[in-house]
Structure formats: structure tokens, C-alpha cells
Design an enzyme around this catalytic site. Structure first.
Site, PDB file in Angstrom:
ATOM      1  N   HIS A 107       0.847  -1.202   0.000  1.00 55.20           N
ATOM      2  CA  HIS A 107       0.000   0.000   0.000  1.00 55.20           C
ATOM      3  C   HIS A 107       0.880   1.248   0.000  1.00 55.20           C
ATOM      4  O   HIS A 107       1.680   1.439   0.909  1.00 55.20           O
ATOM      5  CB  HIS A 107      -0.917   0.001   1.228  1.00 55.20           C
ATOM      6  CG  HIS A 107      -2.100  -0.903   1.071  1.00 55.20           C
ATOM      7  ND1 HIS A 107      -3.310  -0.675   1.675  1.00 55.20           N
ATOM      8  CD2 HIS A 107      -2.263  -2.026   0.338  1.00 55.20           C
ATOM      9  CE1 HIS A 107      -4.166  -1.617   1.333  1.00 55.20           C
ATOM     10  NE2 HIS A 107      -3.547  -2.461   0.539  1.00 55.20           N
ATOM     11  N   TYR A 235      -9.368   5.583   7.103  1.00 52.99           N
ATOM     12  CA  TYR A 235      -9.529   5.973   8.511  1.00 52.99           C
ATOM     13  C   TYR A 235     -10.546   7.101   8.536  1.00 52.99           C
ATOM     14  O   TYR A 235     -10.279   8.170   7.969  1.00 52.99           O
ATOM     15  CB  TYR A 235      -8.211   6.474   9.095  1.00 52.99           C
ATOM     16  CG  TYR A 235      -7.162   5.384   9.308  1.00 52.99           C
ATOM     17  CD1 TYR A 235      -7.020   4.781  10.555  1.00 52.99           C
ATOM     18  CD2 TYR A 235      -6.315   4.983   8.278  1.00 52.99           C
ATOM     19  CE1 TYR A 235      -6.061   3.798  10.775  1.00 52.99           C
ATOM     20  CE2 TYR A 235      -5.347   3.995   8.494  1.00 52.99           C
ATOM     21  CZ  TYR A 235      -5.235   3.411   9.747  1.00 52.99           C
ATOM     22  OH  TYR A 235      -4.284   2.441   9.953  1.00 52.99           O
ATOM     23  N   PRO A 327      -4.743   0.750  18.534  1.00 52.43           N
ATOM     24  CA  PRO A 327      -4.416   0.224  17.199  1.00 52.43           C
ATOM     25  C   PRO A 327      -4.515   1.250  16.064  1.00 52.43           C
ATOM     26  O   PRO A 327      -4.201   0.913  14.907  1.00 52.43           O
ATOM     27  CB  PRO A 327      -5.438  -0.905  16.994  1.00 52.43           C
ATOM     28  CG  PRO A 327      -6.536  -0.625  17.945  1.00 52.43           C
ATOM     29  CD  PRO A 327      -5.964   0.137  19.089  1.00 52.43           C
ATOM     30  N   LYS A 331       0.511   0.016  15.008  1.00 47.43           N
ATOM     31  CA  LYS A 331       1.901  -0.034  15.466  1.00 47.43           C
ATOM     32  C   LYS A 331       2.242  -1.156  16.456  1.00 47.43           C
ATOM     33  O   LYS A 331       3.422  -1.387  16.722  1.00 47.43           O
ATOM     34  CB  LYS A 331       2.259   1.313  16.142  1.00 47.43           C
ATOM     35  CG  LYS A 331       2.364   2.457  15.171  1.00 47.43           C
ATOM     36  CD  LYS A 331       3.623   2.344  14.325  1.00 47.43           C
ATOM     37  CE  LYS A 331       3.611   3.185  13.089  1.00 47.43           C
ATOM     38  NZ  LYS A 331       3.632   2.435  11.842  1.00 47.43           N
ATOM     39  N   TYR A 419       3.823   6.419   9.882  1.00 49.28           N
ATOM     40  CA  TYR A 419       2.949   5.295   9.525  1.00 49.28           C
ATOM     41  C   TYR A 419       3.733   4.159   8.862  1.00 49.28           C
ATOM     42  O   TYR A 419       3.530   2.985   9.179  1.00 49.28           O
ATOM     43  CB  TYR A 419       1.816   5.773   8.601  1.00 49.28           C
ATOM     44  CG  TYR A 419       0.696   4.765   8.482  1.00 49.28           C
ATOM     45  CD1 TYR A 419      -0.372   4.768   9.385  1.00 49.28           C
ATOM     46  CD2 TYR A 419       0.714   3.791   7.486  1.00 49.28           C
ATOM     47  CE1 TYR A 419      -1.388   3.830   9.298  1.00 49.28           C
ATOM     48  CE2 TYR A 419      -0.301   2.844   7.400  1.00 49.28           C
ATOM     49  CZ  TYR A 419      -1.354   2.866   8.304  1.00 49.28           C
ATOM     50  OH  TYR A 419      -2.357   1.931   8.220  1.00 49.28           O
TER      51      TYR A 419
END
Ligand code: RFL
Ligand code: PHB
Length: 424
Positions: A107, A235, A327, A331, A419
């Protein structure tokens, strides 16, 4: 222990080598615990313990893993889905990288949604590094396969694990297995037994310091054999609460909605879940969401937690045993992997060169990265969730932060760098 695969596993997992012979016993003598010997005793056969065992094995260092649950149980836990390159590289180093390289989904970005709108954080533009979508279950499966291939030693279904003489050069672990008392003598103990394990508590309270933030909500997760709503993760900050659209493969989706802590997964019908998810996504996504029966549904509470130090005497904590993140930043497993990396380096230096420096500095090195990951996970959580005590002002701040992120390349880069994973 359950039947089938597990009974076979149990037979295979009986200790094969390095068991010290027991002296002959008189009928009335108390039964001495059966002794097992290794270099590194690993408490917990989750991803941290299994990965550490594999990496140490490759360096010729012997380990024995003690796992409370059955293998079937460990493999049934649906958890992480997003792997940093650092973890993928460690899997390759461990010799278990084939499947993640071929089946993992690369991704290059992720979607942030709010106010019926969305924008994209482009990882390739900002950090030129993707993340890999590959389930924790698969990571664990790959590690078990290589453990079996090398006839690595693991005891499943252990009980009453206690750690002893950690401040000496000859620590040992006492436990019971299939009704028998056992003793595992070792040179080091790796505490990889998760948040509820026993290892962390073996650090004396006078030495141990714990930092914690408990969030006033949880995540209700649902796994379904349906194609993901979008090719990247979404998200979503919605006025009804946070939602996340994730996946495991092009035909398996993982979705989450923020929920109250007093709710149960059973109280949510599949239909109620899908309705709620749809209402939290921008129309562009909710209109093409494909629904289906749930394969798994569960609620996870959210917590930030760090234990300092992460080592005491010959005990070294790894992963969830030492720290927990909510979450939202994906991580938890990834920071477990960076701990494993530092501990693997330290133990290799000890055994190959007699170098005591790296192992002495394990906690310091691991914690330096852990706190940055804690910060990022806390920040992502604060940015995207609805909090019960949020004022109108707090909501405006959240919106302003999202708007700034949408417009500002440096802010996007900061998110992308965290990220995809900070270096280690
Ligand atoms: P684990 O996986 O908890 O494994 C610990 C093992 O120790 C065993 N154990 C014992 N064994 C012997 N004696 C005892 N006394 C024992 N007590 C416990 C347990 O049975 C278990 O097998 O810890 P580990 O190995 O450190 O791995 C940590 C990860 O599992 C965790 O951080 C992640 O799942 C967190 N996480 C995510 N991490 C990511 O990097 N990316 C993600 O996308 C991501 N998504 C998530 C997540 C966690 C979630 N939940 C359920 C909290 C999504 C969710 C919903
Ligand atoms: C998941 O796929 O389970 C997942 C993905 C990203 C997160 C958390 C969980 O931030």
C-alpha cells in the site's frame, strides 16, 4: 488443549534434547520437577516470541518457548494487519519472508475521511516506502511452520509460569505442563507474553515504572469474506465515532467501528454493524460497500501503556509485555518487531563476541523508539475518535488539525514517516 492438530502438536512439542537425566527416585520422595535446559527461555509463543526464537536459532542460539495457549488458539486471534518494512525485513532475515513477499499487499498510501469527504496521504510521494497488508495470523502461521521445520522446542498449554533468580547468571523458569512440574534452566529470559503475562511483574515494583492511558471506548472489529470497499485503508472521523476499513486480501475485509466499552460483540448483529459502518463513511464509499456474514467479530479496548525499564537482570521484555498502543496507527506488532530486533542484536553480540554493551543498553534503545511510536498512536487516536467529554472547542481543534493535514505537505510527510515506520 483441544483435539486434532493440537494433540499432534503437543506430541511433537515434547522436549527432545538437552533434558537433564533425572536421578532414580525412592517411592516416598517428593517428585522433583523435570529439568529442561536452554540458552534463552522465551515466555509467550505469539509473534514476538516466535520471531525472536527463529532469529536466535539462525545465529546458533538455542531457545525454548513456553506458551500458555494452544496453537489453534494463538492462530485464531485476529489482530494486526499492517506491517512496516522493518518487520518484513526481519521476517526475511528469519527465513520466513516468502509468503509475505508474494501474498502481502503493498500500500502506497491511505485515506483519511471526515465530513463526508476524504483526502489521501501518499506514502510514495513523501517517504517512498510502502506498508504491507498481511495478517498477524499469517505472520504467526509462517513462524510456526519454520519452527516445526527445524523441530524447535515449544511447550503449549503451560501453567503457573514463575521466573526465578533473574538477578543471577543462572535464572530459571518453573512451570507445569500436562500435570507435570517442570523447570527450565537458562542464561536469559525473554518476556514475550503480552500485556497480561507474568514476565513484566517479575521486575520488582521498586524498579518498575508504568505509564498508562486508558481510552473511554473500544473498537468493534468484523471480518467478512467480501471484497474491500476500497483498495487502500480508510480511517474515518465521523460525528458518530471513528471507523476503519481494512483488509486481509482482495476477498477478505476487516472493518472496525468505535464502540462503547460496555457493549459486547454479541449485542451487535451483522446488520447493525454494517448500518453503523455505512453511516460513518463518506457516501462515495458507503454506496459501494459490499456486506456479508461475519467470519469473526470482537471488541478490543484501547490503551496506551509503557513499562520502564524493559530489562532487569537477565530478563528482557519484548512487545505487548512491555508496551501497548491503541491500534489506530497500526503499530503494536511493528513495535514488538523492533524490540525483537534490538534483543536479537544484543544476544548475538553477547554469544558471538562476548560483547555485553548491546544487551546492557537494550531497554534504552528499545524505549527510545517505543515512546515515539506511543506518541504517534496517541496522536492518531486523538485526531480520529469521538471522546465522551469532547467540548465544541475540542471538536473544532480536531477539524482544524484534519484541515491542516489535508493542505500541508510537511504535516502529511510527518504522518507518512511515522505510519510506514521509524527506522531501527
Ligand atoms: P501477544 O500477541 O499478546 O502474544 C503473547 C503470547 O504470550 C502468551 N502468554 C503466556 N505464555 C506463557 N505463560 C504466560 N503466563 C503467558 N501469558 C501470556 C499468550 O497466550 C500469547 O500467545 O504479544 P506479542 O507477541 O508481543 O505481539 C503483539 C501483537 O500481538 C500486538 O501488538 C498487535 O496485535 C497489535 N495490533 C496491531 N499491531 C500492528 O502492528 N498493526 C496493526 O494493524 C494492529 N492492529 C492490533 C491491531 C491489536 C488489536 N487488538 C485486538 C488489541 C488491531 C487490533 C484490534
Ligand atoms: C487491521 O487490518 O486489523 C488494522 C489495520 C490498520 C490499523 C489497525 C488494524 O490501524
Amino acid at each position: 488443549m483441544t483435539g486434532g492438530a493440537d494433540e499432534r502438536a503437543s506430541a511433537r512439542e515434547a522436549p527432545k534434547t538437552k533434558t537433564r537425566a533425572q536421578p532414580e527416585r525412592q517411592p516416598c520422595e517428593p517428585v522433583a520437577p523435570m529439568k529442561v535446559l536452554t540458552q534463552v527461555a522465551i515466555i509467550g509463543g505469539g509473534p514476538s516470541g516466535l520471531l525472536l526464537s527463529q532469529l536466535l536459532h539462525n545465529a546458533g542460539i538455542d531457545t525454548v518457548i513456553l506458551e500458555r495457549q494452544s496453537r489453534v488458539h494463538v492462530l485464531s486471534r485476529i489482530r494486526a494487519g499492517v506491517l512496516e518494512q522493518g518487520l518484513v525485513a526481519l521476517m526475511e532475515e528469519a527465513g520466513v519472508g516468502d509468503r509475505v513477499r508474494t501474498e502481502g499487499l503493498l500500500h502506497d498510501g491511505t485515506i483519511l475521511a471526515y465530513d463526508n469527504d476524504q483526502f489521501r496521504i501518499d506514502f510514495s510521494a513523501h517517504v517512498d516506502q510502502p506498508v504491507v497488508v498481511y495478517g498477524q495470523t499469517e505472520v504467526t502461521r509462517d513462524l510456526y511452520a519454520s519452527l516445526d521445520a527445524r523441530a524447535g522446542r515449544i511447550f503449549h498449554g503451560v501453567e503457573d509460569v514463575t521466573l526465578h533468580d533473574l538477578d543471577s547468571d543462572a535464572p530459571f523458569v518453573a512451570f507445569s505442563h500436562e500435570g507435570q512440574e517442570k523447570r527450565l534452566d537458562c542464561e536469559f529470559v525473554a518476556g514475550c507474553d503480552g500485556f497480561h503475562g507474568v514476565s513484566r511483574k517479575a521486575i520488582p515494583p521498586s524498579v518498575r515504572r508504568e505509564y498508562e492511558k486508558v481510552y473511554p471506548f473500544g473498537w468493534l472489529g468484523l471480518l467478512s469474506e467480501t471484497p474491500p470497499v476500497h483498495e487502500e485503508l480508510i480511517y474515518a472521523n465521523s460525528e458518530r465515532g471513528f471507523a476503519l476499513c481494512s483488509m486481509r486480501s482482495p476477498t477478505l475485509s476487516r472493518y472496525y467501528v468505535q464502540c462503547n466499552l460496555d457493549e459486547t460483540a454479541e449485542s451487535w448483529s451483522d446488520d447493525a454493524f454494517w448500518d453503523e459502518l455505512r453511516r460513518r463513511l463518506p457516501d462515495a464509499y458507503s454506496e459501494c460497500l459490499q456486506t456479508g456474514p461475519s467470519v469473526e467479530k470482537s471488541i478490543a479496548p484501547l490503551r496506551s501503556f509503557v513499562c520502564e525499564p524493559m530489562q532487569w537482570g537477565r530478563l528482557f521484555l519484548c512487545g505487548d509485555a512491555a508496551h501497548i498502543v491503541p491500534p489506530t496507527g497500526a503499530k503494536g506488532l511493528n513495535s514488538a518487531a523492533s524490540d525483537v530486533h534490538y534483543l536479537n542484536q544484543g544476544l548475538r553480540a553477547w554469544y558471538s563476541e562476548g560483547d555485553r554493551e548491546a544487551i546492557a543498553r537494550y531497554s534504552e534503545r528499545a524505549l527510545a523508539r517505543v515512546w515515539k511510536v506511543e506518541r504517534f498512536s496517541w496522536w492518531m487516536t486523538s485526531l480520529l475518535h469521538r471522546f465522551p467529554d469532547q467540548s465544541e472547542f475540542d471538536l473544532k481543534m480536531q477539524r482544524a488539525e484534519l484541515a491542516f493535514l489535508r493542505e500541508d505537505s510537511a504535516a502529511q510527510e510527518a504522518l507518512a514517516r511515522n505510519y510506514v515506520g521509524l527506522p531501527y
